[in-house]
Write an enzyme that holds these catalytic residues in place. Sequence first.
Site, PDB file in Angstrom:
ATOM      1  N   SER A  12       0.846  -1.192   0.000  1.00  0.00           N
ATOM      2  CA  SER A  12       0.000   0.000   0.000  1.00  0.00           C
ATOM      3  C   SER A  12       0.880   1.240   0.000  1.00  0.00           C
ATOM      4  O   SER A  12       1.652   1.468   0.937  1.00  0.00           O
ATOM      5  CB  SER A  12      -0.901   0.025   1.235  1.00  0.00           C
ATOM      6  OG  SER A  12      -1.512   1.300   1.367  1.00  0.00           O
ATOM      7  N   HIS A  37      -1.098  -1.236  -4.433  1.00  0.00           N
ATOM      8  CA  HIS A  37      -2.401  -0.976  -3.812  1.00  0.00           C
ATOM      9  C   HIS A  37      -2.514   0.505  -3.480  1.00  0.00           C
ATOM     10  O   HIS A  37      -1.668   1.065  -2.783  1.00  0.00           O
ATOM     11  CB  HIS A  37      -2.522  -1.817  -2.539  1.00  0.00           C
ATOM     12  CG  HIS A  37      -3.862  -1.761  -1.875  1.00  0.00           C
ATOM     13  ND1 HIS A  37      -4.930  -2.541  -2.282  1.00  0.00           N
ATOM     14  CD2 HIS A  37      -4.309  -1.026  -0.832  1.00  0.00           C
ATOM     15  CE1 HIS A  37      -5.968  -2.294  -1.510  1.00  0.00           C
ATOM     16  NE2 HIS A  37      -5.624  -1.371  -0.633  1.00  0.00           N
ATOM     17  N   ASP A  39      -4.852   3.274  -1.717  1.00  0.00           N
ATOM     18  CA  ASP A  39      -5.944   3.497  -0.764  1.00  0.00           C
ATOM     19  C   ASP A  39      -6.516   4.894  -0.956  1.00  0.00           C
ATOM     20  O   ASP A  39      -5.864   5.899  -0.643  1.00  0.00           O
ATOM     21  CB  ASP A  39      -5.435   3.347   0.671  1.00  0.00           C
ATOM     22  CG  ASP A  39      -5.186   1.898   1.051  1.00  0.00           C
ATOM     23  OD1 ASP A  39      -6.100   1.082   0.854  1.00  0.00           O
ATOM     24  OD2 ASP A  39      -4.091   1.584   1.555  1.00  0.00           O
ATOM     25  N   MET A  41      -9.186   7.596   0.194  1.00  0.00           N
ATOM     26  CA  MET A  41     -10.007   7.936   1.357  1.00  0.00           C
ATOM     27  C   MET A  41     -10.571   9.339   1.196  1.00  0.00           C
ATOM     28  O   MET A  41      -9.918  10.218   0.625  1.00  0.00           O
ATOM     29  CB  MET A  41      -9.168   7.861   2.629  1.00  0.00           C
ATOM     30  CG  MET A  41      -8.471   6.530   2.838  1.00  0.00           C
ATOM     31  SD  MET A  41      -7.510   6.506   4.363  1.00  0.00           S
ATOM     32  CE  MET A  41      -6.690   4.930   4.218  1.00  0.00           C
ATOM     33  N   MET A  72     -12.364   3.925  -0.550  1.00  0.00           N
ATOM     34  CA  MET A  72     -12.989   4.073   0.772  1.00  0.00           C
ATOM     35  C   MET A  72     -13.698   5.415   0.791  1.00  0.00           C
ATOM     36  O   MET A  72     -13.308   6.352   1.498  1.00  0.00           O
ATOM     37  CB  MET A  72     -11.923   3.977   1.863  1.00  0.00           C
ATOM     38  CG  MET A  72     -11.385   2.572   2.034  1.00  0.00           C
ATOM     39  SD  MET A  72      -9.961   2.483   3.154  1.00  0.00           S
ATOM     40  CE  MET A  72      -8.642   2.729   1.971  1.00  0.00           C
ATOM     41  N   MET A 141     -11.305  -6.548   5.147  1.00  0.00           N
ATOM     42  CA  MET A 141     -10.542  -5.638   5.997  1.00  0.00           C
ATOM     43  C   MET A 141     -10.278  -6.303   7.347  1.00  0.00           C
ATOM     44  O   MET A 141     -11.201  -6.770   8.010  1.00  0.00           O
ATOM     45  CB  MET A 141     -11.307  -4.336   6.223  1.00  0.00           C
ATOM     46  CG  MET A 141     -11.538  -3.498   4.977  1.00  0.00           C
ATOM     47  SD  MET A 141     -10.015  -2.929   4.182  1.00  0.00           S
ATOM     48  CE  MET A 141      -9.249  -1.966   5.504  1.00  0.00           C
ATOM     49  N   GLY A 146      -9.095   3.492   7.272  1.00  0.00           N
ATOM     50  CA  GLY A 146      -8.874   4.910   7.519  1.00  0.00           C
ATOM     51  C   GLY A 146      -7.458   5.279   7.884  1.00  0.00           C
ATOM     52  O   GLY A 146      -7.027   6.394   7.637  1.00  0.00           O
ATOM     53  N   PHE A 147      -6.722   4.331   8.452  1.00  0.00           N
ATOM     54  CA  PHE A 147      -5.349   4.621   8.874  1.00  0.00           C
ATOM     55  C   PHE A 147      -4.471   3.395   8.665  1.00  0.00           C
ATOM     56  O   PHE A 147      -4.937   2.263   8.825  1.00  0.00           O
ATOM     57  CB  PHE A 147      -5.283   5.006  10.356  1.00  0.00           C
ATOM     58  CG  PHE A 147      -5.996   6.283  10.692  1.00  0.00           C
ATOM     59  CD1 PHE A 147      -5.380   7.515  10.504  1.00  0.00           C
ATOM     60  CD2 PHE A 147      -7.280   6.255  11.195  1.00  0.00           C
ATOM     61  CE1 PHE A 147      -6.034   8.691  10.803  1.00  0.00           C
ATOM     62  CE2 PHE A 147      -7.946   7.431  11.503  1.00  0.00           C
ATOM     63  CZ  PHE A 147      -7.323   8.650  11.308  1.00  0.00           C
ATOM     64  N   GLY A 148      -3.208   3.622   8.338  1.00  0.00           N
ATOM     65  CA  GLY A 148      -2.248   2.541   8.274  1.00  0.00           C
ATOM     66  C   GLY A 148      -1.690   2.232   9.657  1.00  0.00           C
ATOM     67  O   GLY A 148      -1.885   2.987  10.608  1.00  0.00           O
ATOM     68  N   GLY A 149      -1.009   1.099   9.757  1.00  0.00           N
ATOM     69  CA  GLY A 149      -0.293   0.769  10.980  1.00  0.00           C
ATOM     70  C   GLY A 149      -1.115   0.223  12.115  1.00  0.00           C
ATOM     71  O   GLY A 149      -0.631   0.123  13.247  1.00  0.00           O
ATOM     72  N   ASP A 177      -6.493  -6.857   3.835  1.00  0.00           N
ATOM     73  CA  ASP A 177      -5.898  -5.533   4.027  1.00  0.00           C
ATOM     74  C   ASP A 177      -5.996  -5.164   5.496  1.00  0.00           C
ATOM     75  O   ASP A 177      -7.099  -5.005   6.028  1.00  0.00           O
ATOM     76  CB  ASP A 177      -6.644  -4.513   3.172  1.00  0.00           C
ATOM     77  CG  ASP A 177      -6.003  -3.121   3.199  1.00  0.00           C
ATOM     78  OD1 ASP A 177      -5.051  -2.910   3.962  1.00  0.00           O
ATOM     79  OD2 ASP A 177      -6.483  -2.253   2.446  1.00  0.00           O
ATOM     80  N   GLY A 178      -4.832  -5.039   6.137  1.00  0.00           N
ATOM     81  CA  GLY A 178      -4.810  -4.575   7.521  1.00  0.00           C
ATOM     82  C   GLY A 178      -3.976  -5.442   8.436  1.00  0.00           C
ATOM     83  O   GLY A 178      -4.303  -6.607   8.667  1.00  0.00           O
ATOM     84  N   GLY A 179      -2.877  -4.885   8.912  1.00  0.00           N
ATOM     85  CA  GLY A 179      -2.055  -5.588   9.888  1.00  0.00           C
ATOM     86  C   GLY A 179      -1.323  -6.796   9.355  1.00  0.00           C
ATOM     87  O   GLY A 179      -0.956  -7.699  10.128  1.00  0.00           O
ATOM     88  N   GLY A 199       1.380  -2.324   4.175  1.00  0.00           N
ATOM     89  CA  GLY A 199       1.895  -0.968   4.077  1.00  0.00           C
ATOM     90  C   GLY A 199       3.167  -0.808   4.870  1.00  0.00           C
ATOM     91  O   GLY A 199       4.275  -0.927   4.349  1.00  0.00           O
ATOM     92  N   SER A 200       3.013  -0.564   6.168  1.00  0.00           N
ATOM     93  CA  SER A 200       4.186  -0.341   7.014  1.00  0.00           C
ATOM     94  C   SER A 200       5.095  -1.560   7.041  1.00  0.00           C
ATOM     95  O   SER A 200       6.321  -1.424   7.135  1.00  0.00           O
ATOM     96  CB  SER A 200       3.747   0.042   8.431  1.00  0.00           C
ATOM     97  OG  SER A 200       2.858  -0.927   8.970  1.00  0.00           O
TER      98      SER A 200
END
Length: 233
Positions: A12, A37, A39, A41, A72, A141, A146-149, A177-179, A199-200
């Site tokens: 991402s 990817h 994102d 928003m 999103m 999800m 709404g936020f990365g990390g 997507d997420g974590g 992402g991170s």
Amino acid sequence: MSFDRSIKIAPSILSADFANFGAEIRAIEAQGADWVHVDVMDGHFVPNLTFGPPAVKAFRPHVKTFMDVHLMIAPVDLYIEAYAEAGADMITAHVEAGPHIHRTLQAIRAQGVKSGVVLNPGTPAEAVADVLDLCDMVLIMTVNPGFGGQKFIHSGIEKTRKIRQMIGDREIHIQIDGGITPETAPLVVEAGADVLVAGSAVFKGGSVDAPEVYGQNIRAIREAAEGARAKAA
């Protein structure tokens, strides 16, 4: 793009250096990213504001793999054409973003791009049962958008398993997507996922001046995921 269920890593660019997107995209692709990817928003559907169609159009010349645009935003239908014209290869839209997800998916396909449907953590798998034949991908999800990390929400594992059963032999990807990290990737791959957004976990510690770190991070996620798949086989 021909269909296959091989593991795909989709960094991402929300976690990239915003002042250097072109170089960042080229770096992650050179280091093994399968998809890019994006994102999107709107500060309304989710509590953050990111990329409009002009930004996505600016990214497009740098993406040589596959650009996966995750909307999103609400309302979503009004912007589908603009993001398709900006160069998206796939557009994904949330079940929760409007009253007519079936119509939204039809609108995406009408633009000649691949279509995906997205489920937030609080939305059950059954919400997509009647639209799977309009989908090239289901995105689950595993954080609130709404936020990365953010930390991985484990209820997404069982949801992934349910979606995989619902898909059966249809050519539909499951994206998470997420974590996603080398620790969580095996959990969702074992449940049936094949596209992993990170992402991170990809960008941490690296830069366009030290892109090899991106490669190390991508390989760590891929190896963990493929190891889990091999065990499950």
